[in-house]
Design a protein around this motif. Structure first.
Motif, short mmCIF file in Angstrom:
data_model
loop_
_atom_site.label_atom_id
_atom_site.label_comp_id
_atom_site.label_asym_id
_atom_site.label_seq_id
_atom_site.Cartn_x
_atom_site.Cartn_y
_atom_site.Cartn_z
N UNK A 195 -1.86 -1.92 -13.81
CA UNK A 195 -1.72 -0.46 -13.75
C UNK A 195 -0.84 -0.06 -12.56
N UNK A 196 -1.16 -0.63 -11.41
CA UNK A 196 -0.41 -0.31 -10.19
C UNK A 196 1.05 -0.71 -10.32
N UNK A 197 1.30 -1.86 -10.97
CA UNK A 197 2.67 -2.31 -11.20
C UNK A 197 3.42 -1.35 -12.11
N UNK A 198 2.74 -0.88 -13.16
CA UNK A 198 3.39 -0.01 -14.13
C UNK A 198 3.89 1.29 -13.51
N UNK A 199 3.12 1.85 -12.56
CA UNK A 199 3.53 3.12 -11.93
C UNK A 199 4.24 2.90 -10.60
N UNK A 200 4.52 1.63 -10.28
CA UNK A 200 5.23 1.30 -9.02
C UNK A 200 4.52 1.88 -7.80
N UNK A 201 3.22 1.70 -7.78
CA UNK A 201 2.40 2.30 -6.72
C UNK A 201 2.79 1.82 -5.32
#
Length: 227
Positions: free
Chosen positions: A122-128
């Motif tokens: 999830x964090x990777x997908x939104x480039x957190x």
């Protein structure tokens, strides 16, 4: 004086429902290729089963479709679900809020529960990592350290070099996101996203300091010196 604002992830920064939809679309495509099932119909059935109950959705799906399976087949589906790169985005109010906080020289972080692989995807997908100073996935500390355990907040305090009374935590889940204020003098804010945990009961009756419906409301709390 607030020096750090820490956020929950699911139903605070991103929609958990959108994540679930993305995962079920991924599973539906896999089953479509493997069993020659219609992917759209399979996805719609998965969502219907989930709305009825979140328990054993994959087992119930295969039962419904008359597909024989083993426990290893279910484990494989669960791993596919958790490890897929989801098609999700931040809520629209997230990036403007982060910009406001950074202009005020306030550090920002994330403390999130959930299985580590899924949360990292999830964090990777939104480039957190491009937007937050520190990110803690509590599952990487150990299952016993999921919220409401205070360990992640202690680590975040050290990493951001702030005091507990200089921290604000924003979350959505009454069952675990606000209890920390009974342990340490951390201010808490509940954001109402109508998420999957919205109807949970407050742990030991410990409620948030403030209630908001959009992250844009955070600015007025600062301007009026309410936090």
């Amino acid at each position: 004086m607030v020096k750090a604002v820490i956020f929950d992830l699911d139903d605070t920064l991103i929609s958990e429902t959108k994540y679930i939809e993305s995962g079920y679309q991924h599973i539906a495509k896999l089953l479509s290729n493997r069993y020659e099932k219609d992917a759209v119909e399979t996805f719609e059935l998965l969502m219907e089963l989930f709305r009825n109950s979140s328990r054993n959705v994959f087992n119930r799906l295969l039962d419904n479709q008359g597909i024989s399976y083993t426990n290893n087949n279910i484990i494989e589906m669960v791993n596919e679900y958790r490890n897929h790169l989801p098609n999700i985005e931040f809520y629209n109010d997230v990036l403007p809020c982060l910009e406001f906080l950074k202009k005020k020289k306030i550090k920002v972080g994330i403390i999130t529960d959930g299985y580590a692989n899924a949360q990292r995807q999830k964090l990777k997908s939104v480039k957190a990592v491009d937007h937050f100073d520190e990110i803690i996935v509590t599952d990487e500390l150990g299952r016993d350290f999921w919220k409401p355990h205070p360990r992640a907040f202690e680590i975040m305090k050290h990493k951001l070099n702030v005091e507990f009374n200089e921290m604000v935590y924003i979350g959505d889940n009454p069952e675990k996101d606000f209890y920390i204020r009974s342990v340490y003098p951390i201010k808490t804010i509940r954001i109402m996203r109508n998420g999957v945990h919205a109807q949970k009961i407050y742990l030991n009756g410990v409620q948030e300091n403030h209630l908001i419906y959009l992250l844009s409301e955070l600015e007025s709390l600062f301007v009026n010196n309410r936090i």
